[in-house]
Design an enzyme around this catalytic site. Structure first.
Site, PDB file in Angstrom:
ATOM      1  N   GLU A   1      -3.300   7.596  -4.158  1.00 48.74           N
ATOM      2  CA  GLU A   1      -3.222   6.344  -3.396  1.00 48.74           C
ATOM      3  C   GLU A   1      -3.120   5.146  -4.325  1.00 48.74           C
ATOM      4  O   GLU A   1      -3.783   5.111  -5.358  1.00 48.74           O
ATOM      5  CB  GLU A   1      -4.478   6.214  -2.518  1.00 48.74           C
TER       6      GLU A   1
ATOM      7  N   TYR B   1       0.856  -1.195   0.000  1.00 51.07           N
ATOM      8  CA  TYR B   1       0.000   0.000   0.000  1.00 51.07           C
ATOM      9  C   TYR B   1       0.889   1.241   0.000  1.00 51.07           C
ATOM     10  O   TYR B   1       1.903   1.290   0.704  1.00 51.07           O
ATOM     11  CB  TYR B   1      -0.879   0.013   1.265  1.00 51.07           C
TER      12      TYR B   1
END
Ligand code: GDP
Ligand code: MN
Length: 384
Positions: free
Chosen positions: A189, A101
């Site tokens: 993101e 992530y």
């Protein structure tokens, strides 16, 4: 301004982040053609402005034409948490060894961009942050110095990315910062940022929000806001040049000036009401603008009462009153209105409204009184 996954990935690619090649399509037939072009196996992905598409059945692997047809026809038209899928993205499927992530957002309290990285990707990052916060590395970037390669490597190391791909992760983080900075993003993101069995690091998903106020610096990004997936009322407002944001409640709000509208939302919430929208009619609202605004507010079927909160500075309250009277002549609203006029020509405005004797229009002298009235009326409390 939120981007769809594939639009975000196209920005990523421009800044050197690795992504799979793919095609955005809107029909099953085009999906099949796109799959043949990018090469099997492919992944068929719903393009909607909401996360958790995978869990909702909006992300499917297809090994051949038959499966592509099946998944594309299931996903097109699918309702994912209230978002109808009109576009699917077909990309060549990746083999996944690990899911990481990475994200960058503006941390307003620190006045710095915040880089976050974790090797626990592919899942809800909120859960990682809550249950195993030590696995989510948070690193503030000095906006003047920028992000150095040494810093990016440090973050990758601290997050315990596999030794052999530390450089690849650092490259991805540097590219992500470049996206964030150069595209004027407020959020960039990647979840998941994957490592392939060939030890390639690439972005499998994207979530990008661009700063709408900086769009003028990016003419090439302007078309991204023409997304069909926008709320139809918000799109209409944009076309009419009105600042409108749809909210979940039932009290329509109109004010002039963003600050006034914002405090109106607060006061209505304090009085126990739920605003249906944010609508700023702007500094010099005239009769025509007011008519458009009333139209826009009432186009939302959830609205059961409307609060007009106008402070006359440049805006003249008598003009606002005229606009309201004209709007009532044409639209004939069936829900109650509470109007508070204060400032330039307020007495004239109130007199015009009183003379017009519009059905179901109540006036209020203060913002608090207006909020209390509209909350009572919205709940069905005595709209006469
Ligand atoms: P989200 O559910 O909206 O976050 O959509 P994602 O694009 O993140 O996809 C959800 C999940 O589907 C990912 O975490 C992967 O596990 C899986 N997935 C997506 N693309 C691929 C792919 O190309 N290959 C494989 N094997 N899995 C994929
Ligand atoms: Mn994802």
């Amino acid at each position: 301004m939120d981007l769809l996954e594939y639009q975000g990935k196209q920005l990523f690619a421009r800044h050197g982040l690795r992504v799979s090649s793919g095609r955005a399509v809107t029909s099953v037939q085009d999906a099949v053609a796109a799959a043949a072009e990018v090469g099997y196996p492919v992944v068929v992905k719903a393009q909607v402005l909401i996360g958790g598409r995978g869990k909702a059945g909006g992300v499917k692997l297809a090994a051949d034409e038959q499966e592509t047809r099946l998944h594309a026809s299931n996903i097109l038209g699918m309702d994912i948490k209230g978002h109808i899928v009109r576009t699917v993205w077909i990309e060549h499927a990746s083999d996944i060894a690990s899911e990481y992530y990475a994200s960058i957002l503006l941390d307003r309290s620190a006045k710095k961009p915040l880089l976050m990285f974790s090797v626990e990707g592919g899942v809800d990052i909120e859960e990682v942050a809550e249950k195993t916060p030590e696995k989510l590395i948070r690193h503030h970037i000095d906006p003047l110095a920028g992000l150095s390669r040494e810093e990016a490597l440090q973050v990758a190391r601290q997050g315990q990315a596999d030794e052999d791909i530390l450089e690849g992760v650092a490259d991805a983080l540097l590219a992500l910062y470049e996206v964030w900075l150069q595209e004027d993003a407020t959020l960039a993101e990647i979840n998941p940022l994957i490592v392939t069995p060939e030890r390639e690091v690439k972005a499998l998903d994207s979530k990008v929000s661009l700063d709408g106020n900086a769009l003028y610096r990016h003419p090439e990004n302007q078309s991204l806001s023409d997304s069909e997936n926008e709320d139809p009322l918000e799109r209409r407002a944009k076309e009419e040049g009105v600042q409108y944001v749809k909210l979940d409640g039932n009290i329509g709000i109109l004010g002039n000036g963003a600050g006034l509208v914002m405090s109106t939302l607060d006061v209505v919430a304090q009085a126990g009401g739920a605003p249906a929208n944010f609508l700023d009619a702007g500094g010099g609202s005239n009769a025509e603008t007011i008519k458009q605004a009333v139209d826009l507010i009432l186009a939302n079927p959830a609205v059961t009462a409307v609060l007009f909160n106008i402070f006359g500075g440049i805006t003249r309250c008598d003009e606002v009153a005229e606009g309201l009277i004209a709007a009532f002549g044409e639209i004939k609203p069936t829900v109650p209105f509470v109007v508070r006029l204060d400032g330039t020509n307020d007495a004239a405005g109130r007199r015009l409204l009183a003379e017009a004797n519009l059905p179901n229009v109540h006036s209020a002298a203060t913002m608090n009184e207006a909020a209390e009235k509209v909350v009572a009326l919205a709940a069905g409390g005595g709209g006469s």
